[in-house]
Design a protein around this motif. Structure first.
Motif, mmCIF file in Angstrom:
data_model
loop_
_atom_site.group_PDB
_atom_site.id
_atom_site.type_symbol
_atom_site.label_atom_id
_atom_site.label_comp_id
_atom_site.label_asym_id
_atom_site.label_seq_id
_atom_site.Cartn_x
_atom_site.Cartn_y
_atom_site.Cartn_z
ATOM 1 N N TRP A 91 0.834 -1.196 0.000
ATOM 2 C CA TRP A 91 0.000 0.000 0.000
ATOM 3 C C TRP A 91 0.869 1.246 0.000
ATOM 4 O O TRP A 91 0.623 2.199 -0.742
ATOM 5 N N LEU A 92 1.913 1.229 0.828
ATOM 6 C CA LEU A 92 2.820 2.373 0.882
ATOM 7 C C LEU A 92 3.546 2.564 -0.440
ATOM 8 O O LEU A 92 3.719 3.698 -0.906
ATOM 9 N N LEU A 143 2.498 1.772 -3.397
ATOM 10 C CA LEU A 143 1.547 2.312 -4.373
ATOM 11 C C LEU A 143 1.299 3.799 -4.148
ATOM 12 O O LEU A 143 1.222 4.581 -5.103
ATOM 13 N N ILE A 144 1.171 4.205 -2.888
ATOM 14 C CA ILE A 144 0.967 5.618 -2.585
ATOM 15 C C ILE A 144 2.171 6.441 -3.047
ATOM 16 O O ILE A 144 2.032 7.492 -3.680
ATOM 17 N N ASN A 145 3.372 5.951 -2.727
ATOM 18 C CA ASN A 145 4.584 6.673 -3.111
ATOM 19 C C ASN A 145 4.690 6.782 -4.626
ATOM 20 O O ASN A 145 5.082 7.823 -5.163
ATOM 21 N N ASN A 146 4.331 5.704 -5.315
ATOM 22 C CA ASN A 146 4.399 5.720 -6.772
ATOM 23 C C ASN A 146 3.379 6.699 -7.357
ATOM 24 O O ASN A 146 3.694 7.461 -8.287
ATOM 25 N N GLU A 147 2.184 6.710 -6.794
ATOM 26 C CA GLU A 147 1.159 7.617 -7.311
ATOM 27 C C GLU A 147 1.525 9.077 -7.035
ATOM 28 O O GLU A 147 1.191 9.963 -7.826
ATOM 29 N N ASN A 148 2.210 9.334 -5.936
ATOM 30 C CA ASN A 148 2.674 10.698 -5.677
ATOM 31 C C ASN A 148 3.694 11.145 -6.716
ATOM 32 O O ASN A 148 3.763 12.331 -7.053
ATOM 33 N N LEU A 149 4.475 10.204 -7.234
ATOM 34 C CA LEU A 149 5.409 10.538 -8.315
ATOM 35 C C LEU A 149 4.652 10.970 -9.569
ATOM 36 O O LEU A 149 5.162 11.750 -10.371
ATOM 37 N N HIS A 150 3.427 10.461 -9.712
ATOM 38 C CA HIS A 150 2.577 10.837 -10.851
ATOM 39 C C HIS A 150 1.713 12.058 -10.543
ATOM 40 O O HIS A 150 0.831 12.412 -11.335
ATOM 41 N N GLY A 151 1.957 12.681 -9.387
ATOM 42 C CA GLY A 151 1.186 13.869 -9.028
ATOM 43 C C GLY A 151 -0.256 13.595 -8.676
ATOM 44 O O GLY A 151 -1.086 14.507 -8.688
ATOM 45 N N GLY A 152 -0.578 12.328 -8.361
ATOM 46 C CA GLY A 152 -1.949 11.974 -7.998
ATOM 47 C C GLY A 152 -2.926 12.000 -9.157
ATOM 48 O O GLY A 152 -4.144 11.925 -8.956
ATOM 49 N N GLN A 153 -2.407 12.056 -10.392
ATOM 50 C CA GLN A 153 -3.293 12.236 -11.539
ATOM 51 C C GLN A 153 -4.211 11.042 -11.788
ATOM 52 O O GLN A 153 -5.334 11.217 -12.301
ATOM 53 N N TYR A 154 -3.780 9.836 -11.420
ATOM 54 C CA TYR A 154 -4.627 8.668 -11.666
ATOM 55 C C TYR A 154 -5.694 8.527 -10.575
ATOM 56 O O TYR A 154 -6.822 8.123 -10.862
ATOM 57 N N VAL A 162 -5.762 13.440 8.884
ATOM 58 C CA VAL A 162 -4.563 13.503 8.050
ATOM 59 C C VAL A 162 -3.309 13.531 8.920
ATOM 60 O O VAL A 162 -2.307 12.854 8.632
ATOM 61 N N THR A 163 -3.350 14.293 10.007
ATOM 62 C CA THR A 163 -2.210 14.374 10.918
ATOM 63 C C THR A 163 -1.937 13.027 11.574
ATOM 64 O O THR A 163 -0.790 12.584 11.677
ATOM 65 N N LEU A 164 -3.004 12.380 12.015
ATOM 66 C CA LEU A 164 -2.872 11.073 12.673
ATOM 67 C C LEU A 164 -2.221 10.050 11.738
ATOM 68 O O LEU A 164 -1.287 9.343 12.120
ATOM 69 N N VAL A 165 -2.717 9.977 10.501
ATOM 70 C CA VAL A 165 -2.154 9.026 9.541
ATOM 71 C C VAL A 165 -0.706 9.380 9.223
ATOM 72 O O VAL A 165 0.162 8.500 9.141
ATOM 73 N N ALA A 166 -0.436 10.674 9.057
ATOM 74 C CA ALA A 166 0.907 11.105 8.683
ATOM 75 C C ALA A 166 1.940 10.721 9.733
ATOM 76 O O ALA A 166 3.078 10.360 9.400
ATOM 77 N N MET A 167 1.578 10.769 10.993
ATOM 78 C CA MET A 167 2.506 10.404 12.060
ATOM 79 C C MET A 167 3.013 8.973 11.877
ATOM 80 O O MET A 167 4.202 8.700 12.007
ATOM 81 N N GLY A 168 2.090 8.057 11.606
ATOM 82 C CA GLY A 168 2.491 6.666 11.423
ATOM 83 C C GLY A 168 3.105 6.410 10.065
ATOM 84 O O GLY A 168 4.004 5.573 9.930
ATOM 85 N N TYR A 169 2.637 7.141 9.062
ATOM 86 C CA TYR A 169 3.108 6.919 7.687
ATOM 87 C C TYR A 169 4.590 7.248 7.532
ATOM 88 O O TYR A 169 5.342 6.486 6.920
ATOM 89 N N TYR A 170 5.012 8.353 8.094
ATOM 90 C CA TYR A 170 6.382 8.816 7.868
ATOM 91 C C TYR A 170 7.422 7.814 8.363
ATOM 92 O O TYR A 170 8.368 7.481 7.654
ATOM 93 N N VAL A 171 7.238 7.326 9.589
ATOM 94 C CA VAL A 171 8.256 6.435 10.152
ATOM 95 C C VAL A 171 8.235 5.054 9.499
ATOM 96 O O VAL A 171 9.201 4.296 9.630
ATOM 97 N N VAL A 172 7.140 4.731 8.798
ATOM 98 C CA VAL A 172 7.086 3.454 8.073
ATOM 99 C C VAL A 172 7.635 3.627 6.657
ATOM 100 O O VAL A 172 8.525 2.884 6.229
#
Length: 233
Positions: free
Chosen positions: A106-107, A109-120, A162-172
């Motif tokens: 999942w992570l 895929l998210i990172n890859n989609e951010n490389l595409h600017g979220g266009q998909y 968004v803040t809650l998710v971001a806290m866990g997302y960054y360190v993973v």
């Protein structure tokens, strides 16, 4: 796989294509994934892939949708109504962070989609529908806390989520670069426990009403007041 069998099990075929595509896209990205390899791994043929998803990009969007919907379903499946508001926030946060650690695909895929600017992702009408129940669940918990006097009443549920998710997302998502850069492995159980406890306390500290926070940290509040007075004089 026999084509007649494929036709008799359309949902199974579609599911296998999605599973194979998830593996390909999360490992190789949109550009690197190959339609023929996905079809082979799914036990079907390219024609069936195009029949269900129209294009490689259409399949990629379907994979993203499925992953986000699964994530949202995981969150809303929790029964927080029987917990005290602070315990409910803690349970939700820990559950989300555990999910992120348990689902590296999942992570990726998210990172890859951010490389595409979220266009998909922007092409999908389903994602906003998936997030709404999650925000409703969190809003109800925040409202219960505010009604009980445990939480402040001016918290934006979406910003807090968004803040809650971001806290866990960054360190993973950054665990490898963080280990190389600062020398701490945030995949170690002791590090997970320590940083999760800190993050939970940060979230709950933000939610506490000003009067409750001052009573919990009277020395800090007094010091801050003295500093404000010194600046005014």
């Amino acid at each position: 796989m026999n084509e007649s069998k494929v036709k008799r099990d359309p949902e199974g075929t579609r599911r296998r294509i999605l599973e194979a595509a998830t593996q390909q896209f999360s490992t190789l990205g949109l550009a690197g994934a190959r339609v023929d390899a996905i079809a082979t791994a799914a036990g079907t043929n390219e024609r069936m892939l195009y029949y269900y998803f129209e294009s490689k990009e259409g399949l990629y969007v379907a994979v993203l949708e499925a992953m986000y919907v699964e994530f949202a379903n995981h969150e809303v499946s929790q029964d927080l109504s029987g917990l005290q508001p602070a315990d409910a926030i803690r349970a939700l946060a820990l559950s989300i962070w555990d999910y992120l650690r348990s689902n590296p695909q999942w992570l990726n895929l998210i990172n890859n989609e951010n490389l595409h600017g979220g266009q998909y992702l922007e092409r999908s009408p389903k994602l906003r529908e998936a997030i709404s129940p999650v925000i409703s669940l969190l809003s109800a918990t925040l409202a219960r806390g505010a009604a009980a006097g445990d939480f402040r009443a001016d918290v934006d549920a979406l910003d807090f989520y968004v803040t809650l998710v971001a806290m866990g997302y960054y360190v993973v998502s950054n665990r490898f670069t963080l280990k190389a850069f600062i020398g701490r492995d945030y995949s170690e159980p002791s590090a997970i426990e320590a940083v999760s406890a800190m993050h939970v306390e940060m979230l709950l500290s933000f939610l506490r009403p000003a009067s409750a926070a001052a009573s919990l940290y009277p020395a800090s509040a007094g010091a801050a007041a003295r500093e404000d007075g010194a600046r005014m004089n």
